[in-house]
Design a protein around this motif. Structure first.
Motif, PDB file in Angstrom:
ATOM      1  N   PHE A 243      40.597  31.254  41.283  1.00 43.43           N
ATOM      2  CA  PHE A 243      41.098  32.360  42.102  1.00 43.43           C
ATOM      3  C   PHE A 243      40.075  33.479  42.244  1.00 43.43           C
ATOM      4  O   PHE A 243      40.383  34.635  42.015  1.00 43.43           O
TER       5      PHE A 243
ATOM      6  N   GLU B  25      45.750  29.076  50.418  1.00 45.78           N
ATOM      7  CA  GLU B  25      46.788  30.083  50.236  1.00 45.78           C
ATOM      8  C   GLU B  25      48.176  29.447  50.340  1.00 45.78           C
ATOM      9  O   GLU B  25      49.061  29.723  49.520  1.00 45.78           O
TER      10      GLU B  25
ATOM     11  N   LEU C 121      48.696  26.842  47.264  1.00 50.07           N
ATOM     12  CA  LEU C 121      48.851  27.429  45.932  1.00 50.07           C
ATOM     13  C   LEU C 121      50.059  28.346  45.803  1.00 50.07           C
ATOM     14  O   LEU C 121      50.416  28.751  44.693  1.00 50.07           O
ATOM     15  N   MET C 122      50.707  28.675  46.936  1.00 48.80           N
ATOM     16  CA  MET C 122      51.817  29.621  46.899  1.00 48.80           C
ATOM     17  C   MET C 122      52.950  29.144  45.986  1.00 48.80           C
ATOM     18  O   MET C 122      53.616  29.955  45.328  1.00 48.80           O
TER      19      MET C 122
ATOM     20  N   VAL D 129      52.955  30.547  42.362  1.00 46.93           N
ATOM     21  CA  VAL D 129      53.070  31.970  42.050  1.00 46.93           C
ATOM     22  C   VAL D 129      54.206  32.203  41.055  1.00 46.93           C
ATOM     23  O   VAL D 129      55.318  31.698  41.216  1.00 46.93           O
TER      24      VAL D 129
ATOM     25  N   VAL E 153      49.812  32.459  37.447  1.00 49.33           N
ATOM     26  CA  VAL E 153      49.368  32.591  38.833  1.00 49.33           C
ATOM     27  C   VAL E 153      50.112  33.753  39.485  1.00 49.33           C
ATOM     28  O   VAL E 153      51.337  33.809  39.463  1.00 49.33           O
TER      29      VAL E 153
ATOM     30  N   VAL F 218      46.632  34.162  44.770  1.00 51.88           N
ATOM     31  CA  VAL F 218      46.755  33.240  45.897  1.00 51.88           C
ATOM     32  C   VAL F 218      46.283  33.890  47.196  1.00 51.88           C
ATOM     33  O   VAL F 218      45.595  33.251  48.012  1.00 51.88           O
TER      34      VAL F 218
END
Length: 254
Positions: free
Chosen positions: A98, A154, A157-158, A161, A176, A181
């Motif tokens: 990240f 983005e 990887l959301m 979160v 995360v 992200v």
């Protein structure tokens, strides 16, 4: 008596030779199998077990980029190193999951310190496939290979979160965040590649839609697409035909 002595001496030489080979193979294996959490797994590091001084790299270098939660060396690196051992120096580049800006700066540093005046092929898997496509040029890539690449980090990887993820190779756990992200937001992938690119996809990828990334790059004249029925998201190059296809393409044989 002399014949017996000769036979015994010959057996002794053969045994010592075998021991030397086993010891050399063991030493090579140790280089490829450091303990998880070893500094070689950390971000902003270069894994180069065969040649310590970059000045001694071969003219042709393969650079391998890992995916999310992974690090180098991993199985993909080992299979590619074996495939190219007679013709290329194969190194691995570890980055942070990240930190896009720092990753791009680090790639430029690696190009300057390790890859000057070399013919470079960059090979990445999953999130590393995104980086191969997005920033391979910063590593000096003349060719790029992406295996099941993430086309939109983005979005990909959301789903992580708010979760705690573990990198077993780096022996770390990390939470995360949304800002982590969103750091990929300013870095959209273009659907035109500046250098010859091989896109390897598996139809049974359970994390990405292979047809989506195929359609994204299929019209690019610099991109060659190979779609396999099986392989999953992390293609095991030890047994999968993609390894030979990659090797032939990189060498210009395919």
């Amino acid at each position: 008596m002399l014949n017996l002595t000769s036979v015994s001496f010959g057996r002794m030489v053969a045994a010592l030779t075998l021991l030397a080979i086993v010891a050399a193979e063991s030493q090579a294996a140790d280089k490829l199998n450091p303990e998880y959490g070893d500094p070689v797994f950390r971000p902003w590091s270069v894994f180069s077990p065969d040649v310590e001084d970059p000045k001694d790299y071969r003219d042709d270098v393969v650079v391998v980029l890992h995916g999310f939660r992974s690090a180098l060396p991993n199985g993909t690196y080992k299979r590619l190193r074996k495939a190219f051992k007679k013709t290329h120096t194969t190194i691995g580049v570890n980055y942070d999951y990240f930190a896009p800006e720092k990753t791009m700066a680090f790639f430029e540093e690696v190009r300057r310190t390790h890859l000057q005046d070399r013919r470079v092929t960059v090979i990445g898997t999953s999130l590393g496939g995104f980086w191969a496509l997005y920033a391979g040029e910063k590593l000096g890539a003349e060719k790029i290979v992406a295996l099941n690449p993430v086309s939109a980090p983005e979005r990909f990887l959301m789903k992580y979160v708010g979760t705690t993820q573990k990198s077993s190779r780096r022996d770390i756990s990390f939470k995360v965040t949304a800002s982590d992200v969103r750091s990929y937001g300013p870095h959209p992938l273009e659907n035109r590649m500046p250098v010859p690119t091989l896109l390897i996809l598996a139809e049974d990828d359970d994390r990405l839609d292979p047809l989506s990334i195929k359609s994204f790059l299929a019209q690019d004249p610099n991109t060659t697409v190979i779609l396999y029925e099986t392989g999953g998201h992390t293609i095991n190059l030890k047994k999968h035909p993609a390894r030979d296809a990659i090797a032939a393409w990189v060498r210009g044989e395919g």
